[in-house]
Motif scaffolding. Structure first.
Motif, mmCIF file in Angstrom:
data_model
loop_
_atom_site.group_PDB
_atom_site.id
_atom_site.type_symbol
_atom_site.label_atom_id
_atom_site.label_comp_id
_atom_site.label_asym_id
_atom_site.label_seq_id
_atom_site.Cartn_x
_atom_site.Cartn_y
_atom_site.Cartn_z
ATOM 1 N N SER A 53 -7.247 39.458 -18.228
ATOM 2 C CA SER A 53 -7.804 38.819 -19.417
ATOM 3 C C SER A 53 -9.198 39.325 -19.782
ATOM 4 O O SER A 53 -9.709 38.991 -20.841
ATOM 5 N N TYR A 54 -9.793 40.077 -18.882
ATOM 6 C CA TYR A 54 -11.109 40.676 -19.110
ATOM 7 C C TYR A 54 -11.039 42.133 -18.679
ATOM 8 O O TYR A 54 -10.232 42.500 -17.822
ATOM 9 N N ARG A 56 -17.281 38.702 -22.878
ATOM 10 C CA ARG A 56 -16.820 38.657 -24.263
ATOM 11 C C ARG A 56 -16.748 37.215 -24.715
ATOM 12 O O ARG A 56 -16.842 36.284 -23.911
ATOM 13 N N ALA A 57 -16.576 37.015 -26.011
ATOM 14 C CA ALA A 57 -16.327 35.685 -26.570
ATOM 15 C C ALA A 57 -14.824 35.397 -26.437
ATOM 16 O O ALA A 57 -14.106 36.138 -25.759
ATOM 17 N N GLN A 58 -14.320 34.381 -27.110
ATOM 18 C CA GLN A 58 -12.894 34.062 -27.022
ATOM 19 C C GLN A 58 -12.015 35.191 -27.526
ATOM 20 O O GLN A 58 -10.926 35.406 -27.009
ATOM 21 N N ASN A 59 -12.486 35.921 -28.519
ATOM 22 C CA ASN A 59 -11.733 37.057 -29.050
ATOM 23 C C ASN A 59 -11.711 38.168 -27.997
ATOM 24 O O ASN A 59 -12.755 38.654 -27.589
ATOM 25 N N SER A 101 -14.049 41.364 -28.407
ATOM 26 C CA SER A 101 -15.447 41.092 -28.742
ATOM 27 C C SER A 101 -16.452 41.575 -27.703
ATOM 28 O O SER A 101 -17.642 41.259 -27.805
#
Length: 191
Positions: A149-150, A125-128, A131
């Motif tokens: 976090s992922y 994902r991106a920072q969001n 996403s």
């Protein structure tokens, strides 16, 4: 006979406690054909039902066939799944690969307490945090910094030694791979 039933109950219970120690049912088994053979991944709808649904839709649409492992960092992970810019036979863009997704849209985060260890499959994902779309990665080694976090979507059941053979990228360029390896074909075992 009672002992055998009891012993097999213990084996089944031990397998359930080990989580991915038991093979996933065919509907939640993704098979990736690499240059050296097949990698079997147990998808985890119990952890990330929306992500797994999206991955299976992309697999069944043939979207992952010939898609590059565009970012591969030794001792960390191999990333693939950019169906927009990563198809090595149709539309590969070396400048944009890793920035694309699919026509299905992004999926909101489904974080869990599952740890990122060797063989874990997670969504890129991106920072969001909301996403994630089509890109995913397979861990070569534990990465506690990713925990929580992922989104974890699965675990390699067999073929991790084949994942280890994926061509590595340039460390100085954050793992960008020149002339990358690809997922030749991807299917759901039930199909």
């Amino acid at each position: 006979m009672q002992f055998l039933r009891f012993a097999s109950s213990i084996v089944v219970a031990a397998g359930l406690m080990a989580g991915s120690a038991l093979a996933a049912e065919p509907e939640n088994t993704m098979i990736i054909e690499l240059k050296d053979g097949e990698v079997s991944i147990a998808l985890r709808p119990d952890l990330a039902p929306k992500h797994v649904e999206q991955i299976k839709a992309l697999v069944r649409g043939g979207e992952y066939n010939n898609v590059a492992f565009h970012r591969v960092i030794d001792g960390f992970m191999a990333q693939t799944g950019d169906v927009e810019f990563g198809d090595l036979e149709d539309g590969y863009n070396s400048q944009r690969v890793g920035t694309g997704g699919s026509s299905l849209g992004n999926v909101g985060a489904e974080f869990s307490s599952e740890q990122f260890v060797r063989g874990t499959v997670g969504m890129a994902r991106a920072q969001n945090p909301d996403s994630a779309n089509s890109q995913f990665f397979i861990m070569f080694a534990p990465a506690p910094s990713l925990d929580g976090s992922y989104t974890v979507i699965g675990t390699v059941e067999s073929g991790m030694e084949l994942v280890d053979n994926i061509k590595r990228g340039n460390q100085a360029q954050n793992g960008v791979v020149t002339d990358p390896d690809r997922m030749i074909s991807v299917r759901i075992a039930a199909d």
